[in-house]
Design a protein around this motif. Structure first.
Motif, mmCIF file in Angstrom:
data_model
loop_
_atom_site.group_PDB
_atom_site.id
_atom_site.type_symbol
_atom_site.label_atom_id
_atom_site.label_comp_id
_atom_site.label_asym_id
_atom_site.label_seq_id
_atom_site.Cartn_x
_atom_site.Cartn_y
_atom_site.Cartn_z
ATOM 1 N N UNK A 60 4.053 -1.428 -9.199
ATOM 2 C CA UNK A 60 2.686 -0.972 -8.927
ATOM 3 C C UNK A 60 2.218 -1.402 -7.541
ATOM 4 N N UNK A 61 1.179 -0.697 -7.053
ATOM 5 C CA UNK A 61 0.646 -0.927 -5.721
ATOM 6 C C UNK A 61 -0.723 -1.602 -5.793
ATOM 7 N N UNK A 62 -1.005 -2.373 -4.752
ATOM 8 C CA UNK A 62 -2.336 -2.967 -4.638
ATOM 9 C C UNK A 62 -3.363 -1.930 -4.215
ATOM 10 N N UNK A 63 -2.932 -0.966 -3.407
ATOM 11 C CA UNK A 63 -3.848 0.071 -2.924
ATOM 12 C C UNK A 63 -3.081 1.358 -2.686
ATOM 13 N N UNK A 64 -3.737 2.477 -2.938
ATOM 14 C CA UNK A 64 -3.178 3.809 -2.692
ATOM 15 C C UNK A 64 -4.229 4.609 -1.928
ATOM 16 N N UNK A 65 -3.789 5.266 -0.872
ATOM 17 C CA UNK A 65 -4.691 6.102 -0.078
ATOM 18 C C UNK A 65 -4.142 7.513 0.003
ATOM 19 N N UNK A 66 -4.973 8.496 -0.338
ATOM 20 C CA UNK A 66 -4.626 9.905 -0.171
ATOM 21 C C UNK A 66 -5.281 10.379 1.118
ATOM 22 N N UNK A 78 0.840 -1.196 0.000
ATOM 23 C CA UNK A 78 0.000 0.000 0.000
ATOM 24 C C UNK A 78 0.875 1.246 0.000
ATOM 25 N N UNK A 79 0.466 2.245 -0.772
ATOM 26 C CA UNK A 79 1.093 3.564 -0.763
ATOM 27 C C UNK A 79 0.124 4.550 -0.125
ATOM 28 N N UNK A 80 0.606 5.299 0.857
ATOM 29 C CA UNK A 80 -0.181 6.385 1.430
ATOM 30 C C UNK A 80 0.470 7.704 1.063
ATOM 31 N N UNK A 81 -0.342 8.689 0.725
ATOM 32 C CA UNK A 81 0.144 10.048 0.469
ATOM 33 C C UNK A 81 -0.365 10.937 1.594
ATOM 34 N N UNK A 82 0.579 11.529 2.341
ATOM 35 C CA UNK A 82 0.231 12.375 3.476
ATOM 36 C C UNK A 82 0.348 11.616 4.785
#
Length: 229
Positions: A155-161, A93-97
């Motif tokens: 690539x990521x399975x999930x990204x959350x902003x 997972x990638x989180x932004x912020x």
């Protein structure tokens, strides 16, 4: 050493009075909110607000912090985003912020690995220290411009902003695996919507916007053009 009864009562009330009524009914998510101690990710000056339904500023200048989105989202918003994104145990997972690191801690409890990006150096340091003190080892905090994502790790399975944007940059959508999901709060005041995008193919995405919510802006993302002709 057990937590004081009033802290546990406040946590219980947060879950039962704020979060459940907001259609967060996933028992795993509700259990996580008991396990991951939110008060440990709140700045000392605002500990008393840890379970309150509000945005909590993360930097000493409270007005400036709220204005620039340097804050924790209300607990019910964090919980609903986590539930609806639904990260799984094998996923990256990638989180932004990153903020204080709390959302990354929740994500890390569901996913295999989390990378969280934070543009503000002091917040990146805060998130890193909070996660280390909480004993969470599967999160990496990087000081970086999240609007560009992190193509080298994708690539990521999930990204959350973890904040709002005018629109989701295509660069982030391209960093999803096929079948991957992105969650963000999209729009401009007074209308913003929780937005969930699923990548359905190499050039295909499906979008749904199941609920409305306003949130502070994430830094570094483009705004709407203000020119009118």
């Amino acid at each position: 050493m057990t937590a004081p009864v009033d802290i546990e009562r406040a946590r219980f009330n947060m879950i039962e009075q704020q979060i459940r009524p907001w259609d967060v009914l996933d028992l795993d998510v509700l259990g996580l909110l008991n396990e991951v101690k939110r008060e440990e990710f709140v700045p000392p000056a605002h500990k008393a607000l840890a379970f309150v339904d509000m945005e909590i500023p993360l930097l000493p200048d409270t007005d400036e912090a709220l204005k620039n989105g340097h804050c924790m989202l209300p607990p019910k918003v964090e919980a609903r985003l986590l539930q609806d994104l639904a990260p799984k145990a094998h996923e990256k997972v990638l989180e932004v912020g990153a903020g204080s690191g709390y959302m990354a801690a929740l994500l890390a409890s569901r996913a295999q690995r989390v990378i969280t990006l934070e543009l503000h150096p002091e917040l990146a340091r805060m998130a890193r220290e909070n996660l280390q003190q909480a004993g969470i080892r599967n999160v990496e905090v990087r000081e970086a411009d999240g609007s560009k994502g992190l193509a080298a790790e994708g690539p990521f399975d999930a990204i959350l902003l973890s904040g709002s944007v005018h629109e989701v940059p295509q660069a982030l959508l391209q960093q999803l695996k096929v079948g991957g999901r992105l969650a963000a709060i999209v729009g401009d005041l007074p209308v913003m919507r929780a937005t969930f995008v699923t990548r359905t193919g190499e050039a295909g995405w499906e979008t749904r916007q199941p609920w409305d919510i306003a949130a502070p802006r994430l830094a570094g993302f483009p705004e709407a053009s203000r020119f009118h002709f």
